[in-house]
Design an enzyme around this catalytic site. Structure first.
Site, PDB file in Angstrom:
ATOM      1  N   TYR A 109       0.854  -1.199   0.000  1.00 52.27           N
ATOM      2  CA  TYR A 109       0.000   0.000   0.000  1.00 52.27           C
ATOM      3  C   TYR A 109       0.879   1.233   0.000  1.00 52.27           C
ATOM      4  CZ  TYR A 109      -5.011  -0.190  -0.095  1.00 52.27           C
ATOM      5  OH  TYR A 109      -6.296  -0.269  -0.547  1.00 52.27           O
ATOM      6  N   GLU A 134      -0.456   4.742  -0.673  1.00 51.77           N
ATOM      7  CA  GLU A 134      -1.261   5.941  -0.931  1.00 51.77           C
ATOM      8  C   GLU A 134      -0.402   7.188  -0.761  1.00 51.77           C
ATOM      9  OE1 GLU A 134      -4.691   5.807   1.587  1.00 51.77           O
ATOM     10  OE2 GLU A 134      -5.831   4.571   0.185  1.00 51.77           O
ATOM     11  N   ASP A 143      -5.553  13.211 -25.561  1.00 55.93           N
ATOM     12  CA  ASP A 143      -5.634  11.827 -25.092  1.00 55.93           C
ATOM     13  C   ASP A 143      -4.917  10.980 -26.144  1.00 55.93           C
ATOM     14  OD1 ASP A 143      -6.305   9.239 -24.496  1.00 55.93           O
ATOM     15  OD2 ASP A 143      -8.461   9.604 -24.270  1.00 55.93           O
ATOM     16  N   THR A 163      -3.024   5.699 -22.086  1.00 55.85           N
ATOM     17  CA  THR A 163      -2.850   4.359 -21.551  1.00 55.85           C
ATOM     18  C   THR A 163      -1.379   3.990 -21.731  1.00 55.85           C
ATOM     19  OG1 THR A 163      -3.397   3.465 -23.713  1.00 55.85           O
ATOM     20  CG2 THR A 163      -5.182   3.549 -22.100  1.00 55.85           C
ATOM     21  N   LYS A 223      -1.095   0.108 -24.922  1.00 54.42           N
ATOM     22  CA  LYS A 223      -1.416  -0.008 -26.350  1.00 54.42           C
ATOM     23  C   LYS A 223      -0.110   0.047 -27.152  1.00 54.42           C
ATOM     24  CE  LYS A 223      -6.088   1.577 -25.434  1.00 54.42           C
ATOM     25  NZ  LYS A 223      -7.117   2.624 -25.564  1.00 54.42           N
ATOM     26  N   ARG A 267      -0.984  -2.966 -18.406  1.00 54.96           N
ATOM     27  CA  ARG A 267      -2.291  -2.313 -18.411  1.00 54.96           C
ATOM     28  C   ARG A 267      -2.264  -1.173 -17.393  1.00 54.96           C
ATOM     29  NH1 ARG A 267      -6.566  -3.404 -21.126  1.00 54.96           N
ATOM     30  NH2 ARG A 267      -5.249  -4.893 -22.205  1.00 54.96           N
TER      31      ARG A 267
HETATM   32  C1  PLP Z   1      -8.163   2.990 -24.803  1.00 57.41           C
HETATM   33  C2  PLP Z   1      -8.541   4.422 -24.671  1.00 57.41           C
HETATM   34  C3  PLP Z   1      -8.970   4.957 -23.451  1.00 57.41           C
HETATM   35  C4  PLP Z   1      -9.312   4.134 -22.237  1.00 57.41           C
HETATM   36  O1  PLP Z   1      -8.415   3.258 -21.752  1.00 57.41           O
HETATM   37  P1  PLP Z   1      -8.874   2.100 -20.732  1.00 57.41           P
HETATM   38  O2  PLP Z   1      -7.582   1.689 -20.128  1.00 57.41           O
HETATM   39  O3  PLP Z   1      -9.544   1.071 -21.552  1.00 57.41           O
HETATM   40  O4  PLP Z   1      -9.808   2.716 -19.721  1.00 57.41           O
HETATM   41  C5  PLP Z   1      -9.193   6.317 -23.384  1.00 57.41           C
HETATM   42  N1  PLP Z   1      -9.040   7.113 -24.458  1.00 57.41           N
HETATM   43  C6  PLP Z   1      -8.642   6.630 -25.661  1.00 57.41           C
HETATM   44  C7  PLP Z   1      -8.473   7.567 -26.813  1.00 57.41           C
HETATM   45  C8  PLP Z   1      -8.396   5.270 -25.809  1.00 57.41           C
HETATM   46  O5  PLP Z   1      -8.023   4.803 -26.997  1.00 57.41           O
END
Ligand code: PLP
Length: 417
Positions: free
Chosen positions: A53, A55, A199, A225, A228, A234
């Protein structure tokens, strides 16, 4: 990769993992948001740091015994700032959606106006969908793509921004195959006095590897993220300019999350170091070259590629010209051992559960070492499968060839790569 203890103690879970190792080896994975993490990333993810933990933030924890958690979190922060040229980083978000939630909390009050990309033209649920917290907490307007070119309609972004006067403009997409002009978005944001959030979840690895322009010079906040194109565990992160750092940190913890996943943060640090290596630049360039080769070969085979091609890691294929739906294409490809997802195309007449398109991405295959000539082979498999339609014997025969082809390529994290 062996799971000996797990296999003895819990054969049911171990069998499911073993089955997925086989699935990940035998199938052709064209899911644009997936990838294969390295063995080093998986080891960190599976480490005892999951027990801790922590935090708070490095040097300011609410628990004792956080000295090693501090080490990995500082490494992750320093490495990701160096990788993207940013001033501040929060590496605690558990997922991309939670990163966006925290970014909104850091910059908006409930009811504030936000301008985001239309969901059925490539935006994400967290960019204002009515079924998502974003659409419930904030007032969203959206922009989309031009009907002919199928590229972002920057004139409409500017016009809507002038009229709607958003506090925040969001760009970044889940299904947009072209370069995003971040400088243009900055101009529009400045003109209407809005903040700019990029994003970059899908394209973070391309940006890290120099295969897509960076939003860092233009964005106030960047969310992403890590699992990807970036090939990490993850999870997610928020990068920002220094004046936003404190607000971002408190928006993540204690506002939106409790204890951070220290094992995931350690794995993020490992992935950020991997992405800073010269080989990662080669990887990012190969991802794009492969996507372009795949798009070219599919177009030669008579399929319509949305926007006429791709600049990044994914392509959208309009399957309506074959008189099938996106759902049917997804099912047919799956029967042939090719994993891809149906996806709305711009101005899609069919509902989101059916769609007229499939989204194909090359990050995962490129991590297995496939190159442009392999994309020709895969395009032939895809065209054969779509041509076979519901002929199950034909699809089974293609699946046999797909499995033989795919299993010849090592899977990072499975075959000690
Ligand atoms: C994949 C994605 C997310 C969300 O990611 P998660 O880990 O699945 O919550 C947010 N914004 C964009 C543009 C994405 O491609």
């Amino acid at each position: 990769m062996m799971h000996d203890i797990l296999a003895r103690q819990d054969p049911e879970v171990a069998a499911a993992i073993a089955d997925d190792i086989r699935r990940q080896t035998d199938e052709i994975n064209l899911i644009a948001s997936e990838n294969y993490a390295s063995s080093a990333v998986l080891e960190a993810t599976g480490s005892v740091l999951t027990n801790k933990y922590a935090e708070g933030y490095p040097g300011r924890r609410y628990y004792a015994g956080c000295e090693n958690a501090d080490v990995v979190e500082r490494l992750a922060i320093d490495r990701v700032n160096a990788l993207f040229g940013t001033e501040a980083a929060n590496v605690q978000p558990h997922s991309g959606s939670q990163a966006n939630m925290a970014a909104y909390f850091a910059t908006l009050a409930p009811g504030d106006r936000v301008l985001g990309m239309q969901l059925d033209q490539g935006g994400h649920l967290t960019h204002g969908s009515p079924v998502n917290f974003s659409g419930k907490l904030y007032e969203f307007a959206s922009y989309g793509v031009l009907r002919e070119e199928e590229t972002i309609d920057y004139e409409a972004v500017a016009a809507t921004a002038r009229e709607f006067k958003p506090a925040l403009i969001v760009t970044g997409a889940t299904a947009y195959p072209r370069i995003i002009d971040f400088a243009r978005f900055r101009e529009i944001a400045d003109e209407v006095g809005a903040l700019l959030l990029v994003d970059m979840a899908h394209i973070a690895g391309l940006i890290a590897g120099g295969a897509h322009p960076s939003p860092a010079p233009y964005a106030d906040l960047i969310t992403s993220t890590t699992h990807k194109t970036l090939r990490g565990p993850r999870g997610a992160m928020i990068l920002s300019r220094q004046p936003f750092a404190r607000k971002v940190n408190s928006a993540v913890f204690p506002n939106a999350q409790g204890g951070p996943m220290v094992h995931a943060i350690a794995a993020k640090a490992v992935a950020f170091a991997e992405a800073a290596r010269p080989e990662f630049r080669t990887y990012a360039a190969a991802v794009v070259a492969n996507a372009q080769a795949l798009a070219g070969a599919l177009a030669d085979g008579g399929l319509r590629i949305v926007s006429g091609g791709t600049d990044n890691h994914l392509l959208l294929v309009d399957v309506s010209t074959r008189d099938i739906t996106g759902q049917e294409a997804e099912d047919t490809l799956r029967a042939a051992g090719i994993i891809a997802n149906k996806n709305a195309i711009p101005f899609d007449p069919l509902p989101p559960r059916v769609t007229s398109g499939v989204r194909l991405g090359t990050p995962a295959l490129t991590s297995r070492g496939m190159g442009t000539s392999d994309m020709d082979t895969i395009a032939a498999f895809v065209l054969d499968a779509l041509g076979a339609g519901s002929d199950e014997r034909a699809l089974a025969s293609i699946r046999g060839r797909v499995n033989k082809f795919a299993s010849a390529f090592a899977v990072p994290g499975v075959d000690n790569a």
